[in-house]
Design an enzyme around this catalytic site. Structure first.
Site, PDB file in Angstrom:
ATOM      1  N   HIS A 190       3.623   1.057  13.440  1.00  0.00           N
ATOM      2  CA  HIS A 190       2.482   2.478  13.908  1.00  0.00           C
ATOM      3  C   HIS A 190       3.161   3.175  14.629  1.00  0.00           C
ATOM      4  O   HIS A 190       2.504   4.136  15.139  1.00  0.00           O
ATOM      5  CB  HIS A 190       1.221   2.176  14.336  1.00  0.00           C
ATOM      6  CG  HIS A 190       0.144   1.129  12.905  1.00  0.00           C
ATOM      7  ND1 HIS A 190      -0.883   1.016  13.245  1.00  0.00           N
ATOM      8  CD2 HIS A 190       0.485   0.779  11.712  1.00  0.00           C
ATOM      9  CE1 HIS A 190      -1.811   0.792  11.871  1.00  0.00           C
ATOM     10  NE2 HIS A 190      -1.088   0.322  11.190  1.00  0.00           N
ATOM     11  N   ASP A 194       6.082   1.538   6.777  1.00  0.00           N
ATOM     12  CA  ASP A 194       4.861   0.475   6.697  1.00  0.00           C
ATOM     13  C   ASP A 194       4.555   1.668   5.711  1.00  0.00           C
ATOM     14  O   ASP A 194       4.029   2.742   6.197  1.00  0.00           O
ATOM     15  CB  ASP A 194       3.870   0.582   8.096  1.00  0.00           C
ATOM     16  CG  ASP A 194       2.738   0.574   7.641  1.00  0.00           C
ATOM     17  OD1 ASP A 194       2.722  -0.429   6.919  1.00  0.00           O
ATOM     18  OD2 ASP A 194       1.702   0.673   8.367  1.00  0.00           O
ATOM     19  N   HIS A 243       0.481  -1.543  -0.127  1.00  0.00           N
ATOM     20  CA  HIS A 243       0.056  -0.010   0.334  1.00  0.00           C
ATOM     21  C   HIS A 243       0.835   1.208  -0.360  1.00  0.00           C
ATOM     22  O   HIS A 243       2.059   0.850   1.328  1.00  0.00           O
ATOM     23  CB  HIS A 243      -1.053  -0.230   1.217  1.00  0.00           C
ATOM     24  CG  HIS A 243      -0.754  -0.035   2.352  1.00  0.00           C
ATOM     25  ND1 HIS A 243      -0.595   1.042   3.273  1.00  0.00           N
ATOM     26  CD2 HIS A 243      -0.205  -1.110   3.206  1.00  0.00           C
ATOM     27  CE1 HIS A 243       0.202   0.681   4.020  1.00  0.00           C
ATOM     28  NE2 HIS A 243       0.438  -0.667   4.573  1.00  0.00           N
ATOM     29  N   GLU A 246      -4.813   1.822   2.125  1.00  0.00           N
ATOM     30  CA  GLU A 246      -5.139   0.044   3.203  1.00  0.00           C
ATOM     31  C   GLU A 246      -5.373   0.633   4.952  1.00  0.00           C
ATOM     32  O   GLU A 246      -5.645   0.231   4.912  1.00  0.00           O
ATOM     33  CB  GLU A 246      -4.104   0.008   3.094  1.00  0.00           C
ATOM     34  CG  GLU A 246      -3.961  -1.435   3.727  1.00  0.00           C
ATOM     35  CD  GLU A 246      -3.759  -1.930   5.253  1.00  0.00           C
ATOM     36  OE1 GLU A 246      -3.157  -2.480   5.569  1.00  0.00           O
ATOM     37  OE2 GLU A 246      -2.965  -0.665   5.750  1.00  0.00           O
ATOM     38  N   GLU A 247      -5.201   1.963   5.143  1.00  0.00           N
ATOM     39  CA  GLU A 247      -4.987   1.551   6.518  1.00  0.00           C
ATOM     40  C   GLU A 247      -6.431   2.406   7.192  1.00  0.00           C
ATOM     41  O   GLU A 247      -6.578   3.209   8.114  1.00  0.00           O
ATOM     42  CB  GLU A 247      -4.079   3.443   7.024  1.00  0.00           C
ATOM     43  CG  GLU A 247      -2.439   2.713   7.120  1.00  0.00           C
ATOM     44  CD  GLU A 247      -1.871   1.991   7.264  1.00  0.00           C
ATOM     45  OE1 GLU A 247      -2.472   1.157   8.171  1.00  0.00           O
ATOM     46  OE2 GLU A 247      -0.962   2.108   7.605  1.00  0.00           O
ATOM     47  N   GLU A 298       3.305  -6.683   3.846  1.00  0.00           N
ATOM     48  CA  GLU A 298       3.490  -5.454   4.600  1.00  0.00           C
ATOM     49  C   GLU A 298       4.651  -5.305   5.726  1.00  0.00           C
ATOM     50  O   GLU A 298       5.399  -6.753   5.827  1.00  0.00           O
ATOM     51  CB  GLU A 298       2.014  -6.246   5.457  1.00  0.00           C
ATOM     52  CG  GLU A 298       1.144  -4.931   5.537  1.00  0.00           C
ATOM     53  CD  GLU A 298       0.678  -4.350   5.669  1.00  0.00           C
ATOM     54  OE1 GLU A 298       1.703  -3.959   6.520  1.00  0.00           O
ATOM     55  OE2 GLU A 298      -0.630  -3.298   5.075  1.00  0.00           O
TER      56      GLU A 298
END
Length: 354
Positions: free
Chosen positions: A330, A192, A69, A226-227, A249
């Site tokens: 994250h 990410d 993503h 995506e998030e 990922e």
């Protein structure tokens, strides 16, 4: 493969702003890199960048979609206060502490402005309840989005002229997006999903350089949103031919899952949304092992991917998950120097042996 092969690209991707629904800058870098490596490229109606690698077997029913993503954890303006400060809501799952207080880029329609994500002075009492609530020796609440705001130093008229209002995206400022290198590790915000994107591009380049083809038609998809629920990935899986989707990922390196940041690629057998297909996961494990890596099998909680969203929504017959072992997902994320080449090597092995 040496560090120098991928680090400049990773740095460029990390520096590009890519909030949910506004991933243009990241997509442009990916398209530039992808076009010489695949047979066709295009951008679909959801903003996904798609590259087609034609396979040895042209059976559309057995096509593979590999997804990484484009978007990053970001923020959305909820309202502009009369004093020019901004109240926010998150785009993705994180607290303000994941980013830390400090400079943010305000992506106005006409200008990009700098502001500061702030809580306020610690030298306050219970009278300043919003601040008091977060003090560990007082209210002892986790800092949340209700507690913080963005100081802009501008009037409401100046913000309006820059195109800033409800719906404007904010990102961690460029000054905080530098790739650091220490020992055997690399650190930055937004590994990410910029590190897996880099791995997917390295995999495509490797296949071109070795003049090898995937066994079946394969779409490399750089997805949007995506998030906030795997929106772009779901559209891609629904509209592209094939029976299999694999998400790339970052994966948590935690004792809970018996995974370490120094270990090999993490292969997902399940997450919060779906159980990944065992045959796909087992094959990914074999490919990594045959490449001399030490893959780590994991059943993940509090985790979702483009692939699990697609399978849970009935859009994919089969799904797989391959992750880079990552500390502090994250947050300020750390990966091993060899993790990106290892992921790329595993992808090539899988696509050429499916």
């Amino acid at each position: 493969m040496t560090d120098d092969d991928f680090r400049p690209l990773l740095r460029e991707l990390l520096s590009a702003y890519g909030p949910c629904g506004q991933e243009d800058a990241v997509r442009d870098v990916c398209r530039r890199e992808l076009e010489p490596l695949v047979d066709e490229t295009w951008v679909d109606d959801a903003g996904n960048l798609v590259g087609l690698l034609r396979g040895v077997d042209r059976d559309d029913a057995r096509g593979t979609r590999v997804l990484a993503h484009l978007d990053e954890l970001s923020m959305l303006v909820k309202r502009v206060e009369p004093d020019g400060s901004l109240r926010l809501t998150p785009l993705g799952t994180m607290y303000p502490g994941n980013f830390g207080l400090g400079p943010v880029a305000i992506l106005g329609d006409h200008d990009t402005l700098c502001g500061v994500l702030t809580l306020g002075s610690e030298h306050t009492t219970k009278e300043s309840r919003r601040i008091w609530e977060t003090k560990p020796d007082q209210g002892d609440q986790a800092m949340d989005w209700l507690h913080v705001y963005v100081f802009t130093g501008r009037t409401t008229e100046e913000l309006a002229a820059a195109g800033v209002g409800p719906g404007t995206r904010l990102c961690v400022d460029a000054s905080k997006r530098t790739l650091i290198e220490f020992g055997d590790y690399l650190g930055s915000y937004f590994m990410d999903d910029r590190a897996p994107i880099t791995a997917l591009l390295v995999a495509a380049r490797t296949m071109r350089d070795r003049a090898v083809r995937p066994t079946v038609d394969t779409h490399l998809v750089f997805t949007t949103n995506e998030e906030i629920g795997g929106v772009g990935g779901a559209h891609a899986v629904r509209t592209l031919p094939g029976d299999l989707v694999i998400a790339l990922e970052v994966g948590p390196a935690e004792a809970e899952y018996s995974t370490t940041v120094a270990g090999g690629p993490i292969v997902g057998y399940g997450d919060a949304l779906c159980v990944y297909d065992k045959s796909v996961a087992d094959h990914l494990m074999r490919c990594a092992t045959e490449s001399g890596l030490s893959p780590q099998a994991a059943v993940l909680g509090a985790f979702e991917s483009d692939a699990s969203h697609a399978k849970a929504g009935g859009l994919a017959a089969r799904a797989g998950l391959l992750c880079l072992p990552t500390l502090s997902t994250h947050g300020y994320e750390v990966v091993a120097r060899g993790a990106i080449p290892a992921m790329a090597q595993t992808i090539v092995g899988y696509l050429t042996s499916r």
